[in-house]
Design an enzyme around this catalytic site. Sequence first.
Site, PDB file in Angstrom:
ATOM      1  CB  SER A  27       4.884 -10.782  20.749  1.00  0.00           C
ATOM      2  OG  SER A  27       4.342  -9.842  21.657  1.00  0.00           O
ATOM      3  CE  LYS A  54       2.282 -11.253  18.350  1.00  0.00           C
ATOM      4  NZ  LYS A  54       1.623 -10.270  17.633  1.00  0.00           N
ATOM      5  CG  HIS A  71       0.938 -12.823  22.440  1.00  0.00           C
ATOM      6  ND1 HIS A  71       0.719 -11.536  21.997  1.00  0.00           N
ATOM      7  CD2 HIS A  71       1.900 -12.725  23.382  1.00  0.00           C
ATOM      8  CE1 HIS A  71       1.512 -10.709  22.645  1.00  0.00           C
ATOM      9  NE2 HIS A  71       2.242 -11.411  23.493  1.00  0.00           N
ATOM     10  CG  ASN A  72      -1.734 -10.095  19.119  1.00  0.00           C
ATOM     11  OD1 ASN A  72      -0.687 -10.471  19.635  1.00  0.00           O
ATOM     12  ND2 ASN A  72      -1.765  -9.240  18.129  1.00  0.00           N
ATOM     13  CD  GLU A  84      -1.250  -7.124  22.660  1.00  0.00           C
ATOM     14  OE1 GLU A  84      -0.240  -7.813  22.414  1.00  0.00           O
ATOM     15  OE2 GLU A  84      -1.682  -6.262  21.867  1.00  0.00           O
TER      16      GLU A  84
END
Length: 465
Positions: free
Chosen positions: A125, A179, A182-183, A186
């Site tokens: 990222s 990940k 994480h997105n 986000e």
Amino acid sequence: MSSADIGILGLGVMGHNLALNLAGHGFSVVAFDPDEHARERARGDGLNAVASMAGLAGALRTGPRTVLLSVPAGEAVDAALGELSELLEAGDIVIDSGNSHFRDTERRTRDLARKDIRFAGIGVSGGAHGALHGPSIMAGAEASAFDHIAPMLNAIAADFKGEPCCAWMGPGGAGHYVKMVHNGIEYAIMQLIAETWLVLRDVHGLDPKAAARVFADWNKGHLASYLVEITAEVLAMTDRASDRPVVEIIADVAGHKGTGRWTSMATIEAGVAAPTIIAAVNARALSSATQARLAMNGSDRIVAAHGGGSGGDIDDLGKALLCAQVCAYAQGFMLLDSARRDHGWPFELERVAAIWRAGCIIRAWLLEPVMATARNGLGPAGLLATEPTRSMIAEALPGLRATVLAGIAHGVPMPAFTSVMSWVDGFRSANVGASLIQAQRDRFGSHGFERIDRPGQHHLDLKGC
Ligand code: 6PG
């Protein structure tokens, strides 16, 4: 000469920058891209770009050879692996640095294991800038493969007070799963910030430049984060061609590549309530429904009373954004906690928060209290019930409620904020209406229910109905 430490396959912006980052840290890099212009650009930046995949494999130092893929997620990864696996040998390592779905990564790990090739799915990222100057890296690989690539990954990762923002999440799809979450976070935070801008504009009557100053000011305090910082920057920008604020000339349709949708689906599969992540994905879908929006635009318009007493205040709004952002992390961490138990992945939540403090898109001051909470031991209610995030949420709740009430009264669409409000209220309520749902299910389908005062399954007494 076969002397390169690592081969980079794919010289798009990310691959090019990761190659430069590795080379800048003293690793010998060989690169390949089928596109000649990409190779030329790489050579222009001093990289050794060869003209074929076989050339790339041949230039690598053995024992084992290591290749990093930087190609778009999906079929391109399978196509590259098909060709590359013919050129590699048992023990070699292939790293996929794209946003691949974790299940694809697990399948590829199994497929390549048949040839004894070790596959690592790493979440990277930080966008193009991060790839060049230090991303946050969530690594998934069998432990021996990670041990081999860790010196390179640690060297190129972002640095937070001397600590590399890179960690091993576990084997198989663990890195790509983290990940993905994480997105999802986000997406939630971006949507909350977008709604905050709408409240500043439609409730408080601020223009983009004035709103930029509010975000810049918040960025000096507990809301300090990369996304708040760049929001202040873009709200202050003027379009040269029209001399209007850029935010007014950009089409109001949000794009997406799928990771937010995957996270939403993962929350539903895991049975974890993460409504703000789902709300953010839905909000992007609604933004794309341009025909429907055109048809409805202006109907039943609510006349806003700018700056009036009914609008809450900007301080409340800042508290609401802080509270909602902690809740977005809380939802993501609940999903991670469930995933590590379901998949038997070894990563620690505190470590995940630690490697998100620099390099990645959701880096924020808030990750310090999130880390401290994880260190104190997350109970079933996660960040909501453990200090210090418990108090942060509790103290900011009145501001969140005032903001949601003001936004709704003014007709501001705020699916992310309202989802946070109901999510927190749901956990705070002794009864969330589920007992009535159970009664309905039993009434129409004899599905049975549990009682609070006796064990076993029970049914409604339908005599006389
Ligand atoms: C990152 C980002 C990145 C992602 C973009 C675009 O961590 O660097 O998450 O991986 O591709 O944010 O995502 P969408 O196109 O889905 O908004």
